[in-house]
Structure formats: C-alpha cells, structure tokens
Design an enzyme around this catalytic site. Structure first.
Site, PDB file in Angstrom:
ATOM      1  N   LYS A  30     -15.291 -39.690  26.268  1.00  0.00           N
ATOM      2  CA  LYS A  30     -16.009 -38.482  26.700  1.00  0.00           C
ATOM      3  C   LYS A  30     -14.990 -37.353  26.618  1.00  0.00           C
ATOM      4  O   LYS A  30     -14.047 -37.296  27.395  1.00  0.00           O
ATOM      5  CB  LYS A  30     -16.549 -38.636  28.115  1.00  0.00           C
ATOM      6  CG  LYS A  30     -17.334 -37.440  28.613  1.00  0.00           C
ATOM      7  CD  LYS A  30     -17.986 -37.772  29.952  1.00  0.00           C
ATOM      8  CE  LYS A  30     -18.741 -36.574  30.487  1.00  0.00           C
ATOM      9  NZ  LYS A  30     -17.839 -35.496  30.926  1.00  0.00           N
TER      10      LYS A  30
ATOM     11  N   GLY B 164     -19.992 -28.910  39.191  1.00  0.00           N
ATOM     12  CA  GLY B 164     -19.883 -28.765  40.633  1.00  0.00           C
ATOM     13  C   GLY B 164     -20.784 -27.710  41.231  1.00  0.00           C
ATOM     14  O   GLY B 164     -20.867 -27.596  42.459  1.00  0.00           O
TER      15      GLY B 164
ATOM     16  N   ALA C  49     -23.566 -31.775  33.292  1.00  0.00           N
ATOM     17  CA  ALA C  49     -22.935 -31.130  34.449  1.00  0.00           C
ATOM     18  C   ALA C  49     -23.913 -30.178  35.111  1.00  0.00           C
ATOM     19  O   ALA C  49     -24.853 -29.684  34.496  1.00  0.00           O
ATOM     20  CB  ALA C  49     -21.684 -30.373  34.027  1.00  0.00           C
ATOM     21  N   GLY C  50     -23.677 -29.932  36.411  1.00  0.00           N
ATOM     22  CA  GLY C  50     -24.463 -28.947  37.135  1.00  0.00           C
ATOM     23  C   GLY C  50     -25.712 -29.479  37.792  1.00  0.00           C
ATOM     24  O   GLY C  50     -26.459 -28.721  38.408  1.00  0.00           O
TER      25      GLY C  50
END
Length: 365
Positions: free
Chosen positions: A116, A177, A204-205
C-alpha cells in the site's frame, strides 16, 4: 427472496458481483472491508475489532523499530493468530526514495509483493504527494510489486497510476483522520465511471459505517476503516460537545451506552435495530443485552422507544419508491450475486448464512 412491487418493471441498475466479494491482483476475498491495525487502545481490542469486522485484509504500517524485538514479535504474533492477509504500507514516507526502500523492506519481511503505497506531501492533512506517488508506483511496478496507491480523488492522478500499471487505486473520501465521510461525491463517481475495470477502494476519511456504505453504493469495490484510541464516549463528546438531543440507533451495545452518557436533558432515543446482537460472535442474534446507566436516564429524563417500519406503512412504501428512483438513475448501485442453477440454491443459502455474500443473492433458473 423478497419481491418488492416498487421495482416491478423498472430498469434499476445492479452490480453483479462474483461469488467472492472483491479481487485484488487475482486474489479473491469474501469481505469488502479492509481494516487498519493502528490506534487501538490495546492489542486485545485490536484483535476483537478485526474479528468482529469480518475483514480478510489488514493494513500494517511498517516501521523499522517495530520490525524486530519483543514488541514487534508480539505484534506479528497477534496478526498471525487472526489468520488474515497482511497489506503492508509505507505510511509516513515523504519521498520517493524512502517509500521505495520501505516497500522493499516490507517485501522481505512479509514475503509479499503487495504494498500500500503512501507518499505524503503535507504533515497536517497527510495529503498524498501525487507527483511522487506516480513516480514511486512506476519504480515499484517495474520491480515486480503489486501496488495499492493511496491518492486523492483527482481523476488525472488515478489515470496516471493506472497507466503506470496499478490494477488497484485507493482514493480518499476526505483527509486522513478527519472522519468527514465522502466530501466530493461527484469526483469519486467519475473515477468509478471512467475506470470500470480497476478495483477501487475508498481509503481515508471514513468516520461511520454509513460512510463505507455510501462508497459501496457508488460502486466502489471496498473501503478501508481505521482503529481509534478514543472511547465511544470520547468520540461522541467530540462530535457533539454540547450533548445530543435526538439519537437514532440501530446498533445498541457500547454505542447506546455512550449516547446515554452524552445525552442532554429530555433527550429522545429511537431504537430501530440491534446490530450489536445480530453481529455478535456468540448468541442467536435475537438478543442484544446492554447495560445502561438508569440513574442518568432518570435524572436527564431521557425517553427511549423502539420503532419498526411496520409502524408506518406509508413511510415504508415511500422509501421503496425513492430507492427505485435512485436505482434507475444510477445514484445507487445495489450489489448482488447471481448464481446459476436451482440445484445451487441450498449451497447459496448456506454461504449466505456464513456471511460470504454482500447484498442480494439471486438464483438464475
């Protein structure tokens, strides 16, 4: 099966999925959920969370100081006990050289060509360095790696990663985050529409189960969620610093306990489901016991009541009509599995009970 009259005669768009849910570089997995291994309050909580999620793949941040010694050995032992596939990442790398070096170290340590790939440009938002990302991906793919690049939702960046040889692209929903969920739906939908043969993962998020569900509704193949070192109460207080007045809950368990702790005076709770019981590792799924602070319920005069769609048939019918419209327009893509042959029905039912499938299961005669 269930026949819904609202869908009769429509041309609703469904996504037919293979019997295994998602494929990464030729390997198939039964879960569309990838889960991180960082930020948990304890190793036991991490293990329990991964088991409860049903995830087949976990992401692991490779840090040289944790690769050996007692701390590192204990961590890898916990991961091995879970029996999951490890996807190492280059989290924290801020240059092409550092990312490539870390990827090679991960290949030696884990014995996998998977990586990744993260190349970070900004320390505050952890926004990817998209120029360095494409360069690093090109280098690693030429060296035999199978790259999972973490990028923004920019189509031009994603297309360059695909041109470099990436068969998986992992755009963010929002900065790491932030827990904001999908902030640029149109851009993510464009990626799905323009890259139909690429495995797309929202990376993400995401801050709630509904955020992951929205990603799948857009046609994405999988989603990544991460752990946290904050309790449910702390997370709720952060999200609602003045307390909550109305709470709609379909989970129960610790989430409901936390809501009572954060509730304001005269708060109203509506219970529409009990996923904590249905998804429990043990039990029948018909019970979802939870300990609530009755003193707080009394002092704050909290009202708690259950609600079923059967209580309001008109609202249920309206929901089916709206859902049919969303499917016709393509705003929602409902995943389903098509299995050929009535003789496969018994096996399909058993596999469904084991949680092998996501969405509807259709037997084609």
């Amino acid at each position: 099966g269930v026949w819904v009259p609202a869908f009769a005669g429509t041309t609703a768009r469904f996504e037919e999925t293979p019997r295994t849910m998602v494929t990464f570089y030729g390997k198939s997995f039964p879960s569309r959920l990838l889960i991180g291994t960082a930020l948990y309050a304890s190793p036991a909580i991490m293990q329990n969370a991964i088991r409860a999620s049903g995830a087949s793949i976990v992401t692991v941040s490779l840090r040289r100081e944790a690769a050996g010694g007692k701390t590192g050995d204990a961590f890898w032992s916990l991961i091995r006990e879970l029996g999951v596939t490890v996807l190492p990442n280059t989290a924290g790398c801020r240059s092409v050289r550092e990312a490539v070096t870390t990827a090679k170290l991960a290949r030696e340590l884990f014995g996998t060509p998977w990586i990744k790939l993260e190349v970070i440009a900004d320390n505050d938002t952890l926004q990817p360095d998209v120029v360095g990302l494409v360069e690093a991906a090109t280098v690693l793919i030429k060296d035999g790696f199978e790259v999972f690049p973490y990028c923004t939702e920019d189509f031009s960046v994603a297309s360059r990663l695909v041109e470099a040889g990436c068969k998986v692209v992992m755009p963010w929903a929002a900065p790491i985050g932030s827990a904001k969920g999908i902030t640029n739906r149109d851009a993510l939908k464009l990626l799905r529409d323009r890259l139909p043969d690429i495995t797309l993962v929202v990376d993400a998020g995401l801050g709630a189960p509904s955020h992951a569900a929205q990603a799948l509704e857009l046609g994405y193949d999988a989603a990544v969620i991460r752990g946290t070192d904050k309790s449910f109460v702390a997370q709720l207080r952060e999200a609602a610093p003045d307390g909550i007045d109305v709470f709609l809950d379909n989970v129960g368990g610790e989430q409901l306990q936390a809501a009572v702790a954060v509730a304001r005076e005269h708060a109203r709770f509506v219970i529409t489901g009990t996923l904590s019981g249905q998804l429990a590792a043990a039990g029948t799924g018909r019970v979802a016991p939870v300990v609530l602070d009755s003193t707080q319920i009394l002092l704050r005069k909290i009202t708690i009541r259950g609600y079923s769609a059967d209580d309001n048939p008109e609202a249920r019918d309206e929901w089916f009509r709206r859902l049919a419209d969303w499917c016709r327009s393509g705003d929602i893509a409902l995943p389903h599995v098509v299995i050929d042959g009535l003789e496969q029905a018994t096996l399909a039912l058993a596999d469904t009970a084991r949680g092998r499938y996501f969405g509807m299961v259709v037997i084609r005669l």
